[in-house]
Structures are given as structure tokens and as C-alpha cells.
Design an enzyme around this catalytic site. Structure first.
Site, mmCIF file in Angstrom:
data_model
loop_
_atom_site.group_PDB
_atom_site.id
_atom_site.type_symbol
_atom_site.label_atom_id
_atom_site.label_comp_id
_atom_site.label_asym_id
_atom_site.label_seq_id
_atom_site.Cartn_x
_atom_site.Cartn_y
_atom_site.Cartn_z
ATOM 1 N N ASN A 1 14.624 -21.545 -4.964
ATOM 2 C CA ASN A 1 14.190 -20.314 -4.289
ATOM 3 C C ASN A 1 13.903 -20.658 -2.829
ATOM 4 O O ASN A 1 12.881 -21.256 -2.527
ATOM 5 C CB ASN A 1 12.938 -19.761 -4.984
ATOM 6 C CG ASN A 1 12.394 -18.533 -4.278
ATOM 7 O OD1 ASN A 1 13.047 -17.975 -3.390
ATOM 8 N ND2 ASN A 1 11.200 -18.113 -4.667
ATOM 9 N N LYS B 1 13.167 -18.702 -0.449
ATOM 10 C CA LYS B 1 12.186 -17.819 0.207
ATOM 11 C C LYS B 1 12.738 -17.409 1.584
ATOM 12 O O LYS B 1 13.943 -17.199 1.709
ATOM 13 C CB LYS B 1 10.827 -18.509 0.283
ATOM 14 C CG LYS B 1 10.383 -19.006 -1.108
ATOM 15 C CD LYS B 1 8.978 -19.493 -1.180
ATOM 16 C CE LYS B 1 8.697 -19.969 -2.603
ATOM 17 N NZ LYS B 1 7.312 -20.362 -2.821
ATOM 18 N N HIS C 1 7.960 -12.208 -8.291
ATOM 19 C CA HIS C 1 7.396 -13.461 -7.768
ATOM 20 C C HIS C 1 5.965 -13.190 -7.281
ATOM 21 O O HIS C 1 5.679 -12.117 -6.757
ATOM 22 C CB HIS C 1 8.263 -13.979 -6.618
ATOM 23 C CG HIS C 1 7.929 -15.381 -6.226
ATOM 24 N ND1 HIS C 1 6.833 -15.686 -5.456
ATOM 25 C CD2 HIS C 1 8.516 -16.563 -6.544
ATOM 26 C CE1 HIS C 1 6.774 -17.011 -5.299
ATOM 27 N NE2 HIS C 1 7.780 -17.560 -5.959
ATOM 28 N N GLU D 1 4.454 -14.101 -4.739
ATOM 29 C CA GLU D 1 4.349 -13.757 -3.313
ATOM 30 C C GLU D 1 4.626 -12.272 -3.105
ATOM 31 O O GLU D 1 4.021 -11.633 -2.239
ATOM 32 C CB GLU D 1 5.296 -14.648 -2.492
ATOM 33 C CG GLU D 1 4.769 -16.073 -2.414
ATOM 34 C CD GLU D 1 5.807 -17.155 -2.249
ATOM 35 O OE1 GLU D 1 6.970 -16.860 -1.919
ATOM 36 O OE2 GLU D 1 5.448 -18.332 -2.469
ATOM 37 N N GLU E 1 4.911 -19.639 -13.108
ATOM 38 C CA GLU E 1 4.557 -20.278 -11.835
ATOM 39 C C GLU E 1 3.066 -20.084 -11.563
ATOM 40 O O GLU E 1 2.663 -19.030 -11.051
ATOM 41 C CB GLU E 1 5.350 -19.644 -10.681
ATOM 42 C CG GLU E 1 6.842 -19.847 -10.771
ATOM 43 C CD GLU E 1 7.505 -19.742 -9.391
ATOM 44 O OE1 GLU E 1 8.216 -20.671 -9.037
ATOM 45 O OE2 GLU E 1 7.269 -18.747 -8.680
ATOM 46 N N GLY F 1 3.670 -24.409 -3.531
ATOM 47 C CA GLY F 1 3.635 -24.876 -2.151
ATOM 48 C C GLY F 1 2.410 -25.704 -1.806
ATOM 49 O O GLY F 1 2.130 -25.955 -0.637
ATOM 50 N N SER G 1 5.570 -26.674 -7.069
ATOM 51 C CA SER G 1 5.626 -28.064 -6.599
ATOM 52 C C SER G 1 6.484 -28.967 -7.487
ATOM 53 O O SER G 1 6.168 -30.133 -7.695
ATOM 54 C CB SER G 1 4.213 -28.639 -6.426
ATOM 55 O OG SER G 1 3.505 -27.889 -5.445
HETATM 56 P P1 13P Z 1 7.276 -24.720 -4.435
HETATM 57 O O1 13P Z 1 8.289 -25.468 -5.267
HETATM 58 O O2 13P Z 1 7.485 -24.871 -2.960
HETATM 59 O O3 13P Z 1 5.876 -25.005 -4.891
HETATM 60 O O4 13P Z 1 7.517 -23.146 -4.707
HETATM 61 C C1 13P Z 1 7.553 -22.684 -6.009
HETATM 62 C C2 13P Z 1 8.015 -21.278 -6.004
HETATM 63 O O5 13P Z 1 7.299 -20.379 -5.640
HETATM 64 C C3 13P Z 1 9.402 -21.028 -6.431
HETATM 65 O O6 13P Z 1 9.614 -19.667 -6.647
#
Ligand code: 13P
Length: 253
Positions: free
Chosen positions: A9, A11, A95, A97, A167, A173, A213
Site C-alpha cells: 500500500n 498510500k 483503511h 487512515e 491492521e 508506520g 510495520s
Molecule cells: P506500515 O507497513 O508502513 O506500518 O503501514 C501499514 C499499512 O497501513 C498498510 O496499509
């Protein structure tokens, strides 16, 4: 035996040139397409070009979000019909976010899942708890609620072809990964919810990813667990060599 699925992903990262270079560099190097499904979830603007760049390979291209209506006066939105029209295979839905920063509700996620299926797009449906919820012992209740609502109104056959992604928000992150055992326990709890609602066959068929992560160094341990069928990866999917390592590890898990 469920085939692992590793989705990068991106982003809101990468220039157009970087995105095209990445896909061109990896598309003929995808390891063991029979053992792992490889997906890149790219910014919407790049999707048509990346679909064409990946068309002779096993790499699938995904959107990161979409509207649930086919068309209409929704300025700035992209519809499932538009994604299907340019042959996008998957779409990330719900997601954290988007839930946290763009007010995406469980109800909207449910409508988007229906819209995705109507257009032959495989939804990657995300769920996950905050740190406060985990510390309060409310993790399973939170993710079960999100999954029950996202999957409301579907048949067992429809559900078995979807992808779920657990997640934990505190692991995204941050460099903090859930331990493989903790991640497996929550993915197992999600599978139990699916079994209760849609039966054992559907629960055994549906793929559940872990995200938060994930890196080349920890993916093997995570995917070695019974209920973890792949990974949804942010940061570690942005470099081609790192993404290819994730795929290799998943193919060997
Ligand atoms: P990270 O792998 O950067 O922690 O992000 C995870 C994520 O949100 C994937 O959708």
C-alpha cells in the site's frame, strides 16, 4: 491451503515516474506467482498506466479507495465502474487512515464492498484497534464489529473471495509490530466471526492479511502462523528490492 497475498500500500507516496519505474522493474521478477499473489495499491492517478505496465505479469494493481456509487455528482471521487473499466483488480476499503481522517463509516465500507463485488473488484477490507482499545482489552470486540458490519448482506460464496486485513492502528508506520502470536490470535478471532456468520468452508477459504510495520525481516514469522495469509505493507513496499524480498519470503512461508 490458502495462497498468501502480499499487497504493497503506497498510500500518498511516489512521483508518477517513480511509480512506473517500480512496476517496470519488478513485473518480470515476481517470484513464484503460483505460491503468492502480488498486489500494488497505488495512488488513483497512476492506476491506468500501472495496469498497462503490469499487464504481461502476475502483478495485480489495486486502488486505495473508491466511492460506492457508479456515477454521479460526487466531485473528486472515483467510482467502482471507473476502476473496473481500466481493469483494476482489487481495492483497499476501510483503511484506518480513511476511517480516522476522512470519516469513513462501517456503513460506507459495507456499501463499497457491495459496489466492488458488483464490478468484479476484490475488496481488501481493513479493520483494527487503537492502542487505547487494545489496552482496554477491547481488540476482538472492535475488529469483530467492523467485520460483521462490512460483510453484512453477502452470501458465503461472495465472502470467501474477499480479503480481510487486520491492521492494529498502533502498529501502522510506528515500527511496532504486533507479535506474531498476537496478530495470529486476532486473525483467528476474525476467522471465527466469519465461521459463525458464513460457515466453516467460507472461514477456511477467506484470506486474512496482517498489516502494521511488516518488513522483510519479520514477514516470514508472521506468515508462518495458522491464520495469517498475507500482509498489507506500507513503508516496506516503497522500494522495489524490499517489496520483492517480502514476496520471496511469503512464497517460502
Ligand atoms: P506500515 O507497513 O508502513 O506500518 O503501514 C501499514 C499499512 O497501513 C498498510 O496499509
Amino acid at each position: 491451503m490458502r495462497k498468501p497475498i502480499v499487497a504493497g500500500n503506497w498510500k500518498m507516496y511516489k512521483s508518477f515516474d517513480e511509480a512506473v519505474d517500480f512496476v517496470e522493474a519488478i513485473q518480470q521478477a515476481i517470484p513464484s506467482p503460483d505460491k503468492v499473489d502480488a498486489v500494488i495499491c497505488a495512488p488513483a492517478l497512476y492506476l491506468p498506466t500501472l495496469v498497462v505496465a503490469a499487464e504481461d505479469s502476475s502483478l495485480a494493481i489495486a486502488a486505495q479507495n473508491m466511492h460506492f456509487e457508479d456515477e454521479g455528482a460526487f466531485t473528486g471521487e472515483i467510482s467502482p465502474a471507473m476502476l473496473a473499466n481500466i481493469q483494476v483488480d482489487y481495492c483497499v476499503l476501510g483503511h484506518s487512515e480513511r476511517r480516522e481522517m476522512f470519516n469513513e463509516t462501517d456503513e460506507a465500507v459495507n456499501k463499497k464492498v457491495r459496489a466492488a463485488l458488483n464490478h468484479g473488484i476484490v475488496p481488501i477490507i481493513c479493520c483494527g484497534e487503537t492502542l487505547e482499545e487494545r489496552e482496554a482489552g477491547a481488540t476482538e470486540q472492535k475488529v469483530a464489529g467492523q467485520i460483521i458490519k462490512a460483510l453484512e448482506g453477502f452470501t458465503p460464496t461472495e465472502v470467501e473471495h474477499m480479503v480481510l486485513a487486520y491492521e492494529p492502528i498502533w502498529a501502522i508506520g510506528t515500527g511496532k509490530t504486533a507479535t506474531a502470536d498476537d496478530a495470529n490470535a486476532v486473525c483467528g478471532a476474525i476467522r471465527n466471526v466469519v465461521e459463525t456468520l458464513y460457515g466453516v468452508e467460507t472461514a477456511q477459504a477467506i484470506r486474512i492479511q496482517y498489516g502494521g510495520s511488516v518488513k522483510p525481516e519479520n514477514i516470514e514469522e508472521l506468515l508462518g502462523k495458522e491464520h495469517i495469509d498475507g500482509a498489507l505493507v506500507g513503508g516496506a513496499s516503497l522500494q522495489a528490492d524490499s517489496y520483492l524480498k517480502l514476496l520471496e519470503a511469503a512464497a517460502n512461508a
